[in-house]
Design a protein around this motif. Structure first.
Motif, PDB file in Angstrom:
ATOM      1  N   VAL A  87       0.861  -1.197   0.000  1.00 13.90           N
ATOM      2  CA  VAL A  87       0.000   0.000   0.000  1.00 13.90           C
ATOM      3  C   VAL A  87       0.894   1.242   0.000  1.00 13.90           C
ATOM      4  O   VAL A  87       0.607   2.219  -0.697  1.00 13.90           O
ATOM      5  N   PHE A  88       1.990   1.189   0.766  1.00 12.55           N
ATOM      6  CA  PHE A  88       2.948   2.303   0.704  1.00 12.55           C
ATOM      7  C   PHE A  88       3.364   2.527  -0.746  1.00 12.55           C
ATOM      8  O   PHE A  88       3.405   3.661  -1.234  1.00 12.55           O
ATOM      9  N   ALA A  89       3.694   1.452  -1.460  1.00 12.74           N
ATOM     10  CA  ALA A  89       4.175   1.586  -2.844  1.00 12.74           C
ATOM     11  C   ALA A  89       3.119   2.267  -3.723  1.00 12.74           C
ATOM     12  O   ALA A  89       3.448   3.164  -4.510  1.00 12.74           O
ATOM     13  N   SER A 111       5.463   3.985   7.351  1.00 12.04           N
ATOM     14  CA  SER A 111       4.260   3.271   6.894  1.00 12.04           C
ATOM     15  C   SER A 111       4.245   1.799   7.272  1.00 12.04           C
ATOM     16  O   SER A 111       3.315   1.081   6.915  1.00 12.04           O
ATOM     17  N   MET A 112       5.266   1.293   7.957  1.00 16.21           N
ATOM     18  CA  MET A 112       5.337  -0.129   8.292  1.00 16.21           C
ATOM     19  C   MET A 112       4.800  -0.430   9.692  1.00 16.21           C
ATOM     20  O   MET A 112       4.669  -1.592  10.065  1.00 16.21           O
ATOM     21  N   VAL A 113       4.577   0.607  10.514  1.00 16.96           N
ATOM     22  CA  VAL A 113       3.926   0.390  11.816  1.00 16.96           C
ATOM     23  C   VAL A 113       2.457   0.800  11.676  1.00 16.96           C
ATOM     24  O   VAL A 113       2.095   1.520  10.748  1.00 16.96           O
ATOM     25  N   ARG A 151      12.241   1.277  -5.605  1.00 22.00           N
ATOM     26  CA  ARG A 151      13.456   1.543  -4.810  1.00 22.00           C
ATOM     27  C   ARG A 151      13.094   2.127  -3.440  1.00 22.00           C
ATOM     28  O   ARG A 151      13.600   1.699  -2.404  1.00 22.00           O
ATOM     29  N   ASP A 152      12.180   3.120  -3.417  1.00 22.82           N
ATOM     30  CA  ASP A 152      11.795   3.753  -2.146  1.00 22.82           C
ATOM     31  C   ASP A 152      11.132   2.743  -1.206  1.00 22.82           C
ATOM     32  O   ASP A 152      11.351   2.759   0.006  1.00 22.82           O
ATOM     33  N   THR A 153      10.316   1.878  -1.780  1.00 24.28           N
ATOM     34  CA  THR A 153       9.609   0.884  -0.962  1.00 24.28           C
ATOM     35  C   THR A 153      10.617  -0.071  -0.330  1.00 24.28           C
ATOM     36  O   THR A 153      10.525  -0.405   0.860  1.00 24.28           O
ATOM     37  N   LEU A 154      11.610  -0.485  -1.118  1.00 16.71           N
ATOM     38  CA  LEU A 154      12.618  -1.414  -0.588  1.00 16.71           C
ATOM     39  C   LEU A 154      13.468  -0.750   0.494  1.00 16.71           C
ATOM     40  O   LEU A 154      13.815  -1.394   1.501  1.00 16.71           O
ATOM     41  N   ALA A 155      13.765   0.533   0.320  1.00 20.88           N
ATOM     42  CA  ALA A 155      14.559   1.237   1.342  1.00 20.88           C
ATOM     43  C   ALA A 155      13.790   1.266   2.663  1.00 20.88           C
ATOM     44  O   ALA A 155      14.356   1.019   3.740  1.00 20.88           O
ATOM     45  N   LEU A 156      12.500   1.531   2.570  1.00 21.16           N
ATOM     46  CA  LEU A 156      11.686   1.586   3.783  1.00 21.16           C
ATOM     47  C   LEU A 156      11.555   0.198   4.426  1.00 21.16           C
ATOM     48  O   LEU A 156      11.605   0.056   5.658  1.00 21.16           O
ATOM     49  N   MET A 157      11.416  -0.814   3.588  1.00 20.97           N
ATOM     50  CA  MET A 157      11.326  -2.180   4.126  1.00 20.97           C
ATOM     51  C   MET A 157      12.634  -2.555   4.826  1.00 20.97           C
ATOM     52  O   MET A 157      12.629  -3.245   5.852  1.00 20.97           O
ATOM     53  N   ALA A 158      13.755  -2.114   4.263  1.00 20.31           N
ATOM     54  CA  ALA A 158      15.049  -2.451   4.877  1.00 20.31           C
ATOM     55  C   ALA A 158      15.169  -1.836   6.271  1.00 20.31           C
ATOM     56  O   ALA A 158      15.654  -2.475   7.201  1.00 20.31           O
TER      57      ALA A 158
END
Ligand code: GLU
Length: 336
Positions: A89-91, A131-133, A249-256
Motif C-alpha cells: 500500500v505504501f508503494a 508506513s510499516m507500523v 526503490r523507495d519501498t525497498l529502502a523503507l522495508m530495509a
C-alpha cells in the motif's frame, strides 16, 4: 531531501546474477529440509482466528526477475497477508504522491517500538513515523486514491492484485475476527485524527486497513509481489508495470529500515535484505535485481516476525548470495 541534489545523476543498477536454476532449486529444497522440524515461536492469538493456524505449516517460494519459479513445502496454502500489505500500500500511495510527500507526511524512520505502539505517536508529536507500523500504515491507507472508502478499498485490492498477478480475495473470517477485537487500532486512528494526521473518518480508515490486512495470499503470491519490487516495479510473471522503478526503490529502502518492526536493525545486520513480515506468519524478502522469497510459517517471535522464515532467509541470503551488503575483493586491474 538528498534526492533533489542528485536528480541529474543516472541510476546505476546493481544486478548481480543468481546461481544457476538447478542450484537455486537445490538450495531451496535444502533450506526446507533443514528447517522442517524447527518449532520455535508462538502462533499469534490476539486476532482470535489466527490462533487456529497449524505451527507445522511451512512453505518457501522464490520468483526470479525472469519469472522463474521455485517452491518447497506449503506454498499454495492461503493465509492473511496482514502487515505485509503495508509495504505494497505504501508503494501504491508513494507512486501517486511521490517520494518527497511520503517523506514529509508520513516519515521514513524506525520507531524502535512495537508495531501497534501508541507511545511512539505521543513521543513524536503525532508523527506516524513510517508506513510499516500501524499508525503510519493507517495514515498511509487514508491517503489512498479514491472518492469514497469503498473506492479506496477497491483501489488497494486491485493494486495488490496487480503485484500478485491474480485477483486477491478478502478472507471474511479474518476480517470479522479482527474487526471485533481491533480497539487498539481504532484508538490509534482517533489519536492520528486528533493530531490532524487523518482528515477522513478514522473508523472508515481502520475498516479499509483491516480489509487490506485480511487479503488472502499464499507464499507463492508473496514471492511474485516481492519479485515485482525486485524488478523495478514490473511484475516478472505478468509483464505488467505496477509502479515505477523509483517507487520500487523507495519501498525497498523503507522495508530495509522498518520491515521487521523493532527488530529491523538486527534483521539487516544478520540477513541484509529488505523484507516485511506479518502476524499470520507470512514474510517477503527481496534481493533487488535478482528476485524475491515468499515464506509462510505461523510461529512468531515476540516482535511479530515468523521465526522459521527468518532462519530460512538467513540461510538463503548466504547460500544464494542475496545479501545487499556482501561483496568480495575485486580482482586488481579489472576495472577499466
Ligand atoms: N492487522 C494486524 C494489526 O493491525 C497486522 C499486524 C501485523 O501483521 O503486524 O494488528
Amino acid at each position: 531531501m538528498f534526492e533533489a541534489d542528485v536528480q541529474d545523476v543516472p541510476q546505476h543498477s546493481f544486478t548481480g546474477d543468481l546461481p544457476t536454476k538447478e542450484r537455486v532449486k537445490q538450495v531451496i529444497d535444502a533450506a526446507h529440509a533443514r528447517y522442517a522440524d524447527h518449532a520455535d515461536g508462538d502462533v499469534a492469538d490476539y486476532i482470535p482466528v489466527l490462533a487456529q493456524a497449524d505451527p507445522a505449516w511451512f512453505g518457501i517460494s522464490m520468483i526470479d526477475v525472469f519469472g522463474g519459479h521455485y517452491a518447497a513445502g506449503d506454498t499454495e496454502l492461503k493465509f492473511s497477508i496482514q502487515s505485509i500489505s503495508k509495504a505494497f500500500v505504501f508503494a501504491l500511495v508513494c507512486e501517486a504522491l511521490g517520494h518527497e510527500r511520503m517523506h514529509e507526511r508520513i516519515g521514513v524512520n524506525n520507531t524502535g517500538l512495537p508495531f501497534n505502539s501508541v507511545m511512539a505517536l505521543e513521543l513524536n508529536d503525532g508523527s506516524p513515523m513510517n508506513s510499516m507500523v500501524n499508525a503510519g500504515a493507517l495514515a498511509t491507507t487514508a491517503l489512498m486514491a479514491g472518492g469514497s472508502p469503498a473506492e479506496q478499498w477497491e483501489n488497494i485490492r486491485s493494486g495488490l492484485s496487480a503485484f500478485a498477478g491474480r485477483q486477491l480475495e478478502l478472507d471474511g473470517e479474518v476480517y470479522r475476527s479482527e474487526m471485533a477485537t481491533n480497539t487498539r487500532n481504532k484508538a490509534i486512528a482517533r489519536l492520528l485524527e486528533s493530531y490532524g494526521r487523518i482528515t477522513i473518518d478514522p473508523l472508515e480508515v481502520v475498516d479499509i486497513y483491516t480489509r487490506q490486512c485480511s487479503l488472502s495470499v499464499t507464499a507463492h503470491d508473496l514471492a511474485i509481489m516481492g519479485a515485482t519490487l525486485a524488478d523495478g516495479g514490473v511484475n516478472p510473471v505478468t509483464g505488467q508495470k505496477v509502479i515505477g522503478a523509483e517507487t520500487a526503490r523507495d519501498t525497498l529502502a523503507l522495508m530495509a529500515s522498518c520491515g521487521l518492526y523493532e527488530r529491523s536493525g538486527e534483521w539487516l545486520f544478520e540477513i541484509g535484505l529488505p523484507a516485511k513480515s506479518g502476524v499470520a506468519g507470512g514474510m517477503v524478502a527481496i534481493s533487488p535485481g535478482k528476485g524475491a522469497l515468499g515464506l509462510y510459517s505461523p510461529p512468531l517471535d515476540r516482535a511479530g516476525n515468523s521465526v522459521r522464515s527468518q532462519r530460512v532467509c538467513a540461510y538463503l541470503s548466504k547460500a544464494l548470495g542475496l545479501n545487499l551488503f556482501a561483496s568480495s575483493a575485486h580482482v586488481k586491474g579489472t576495472h577499466v
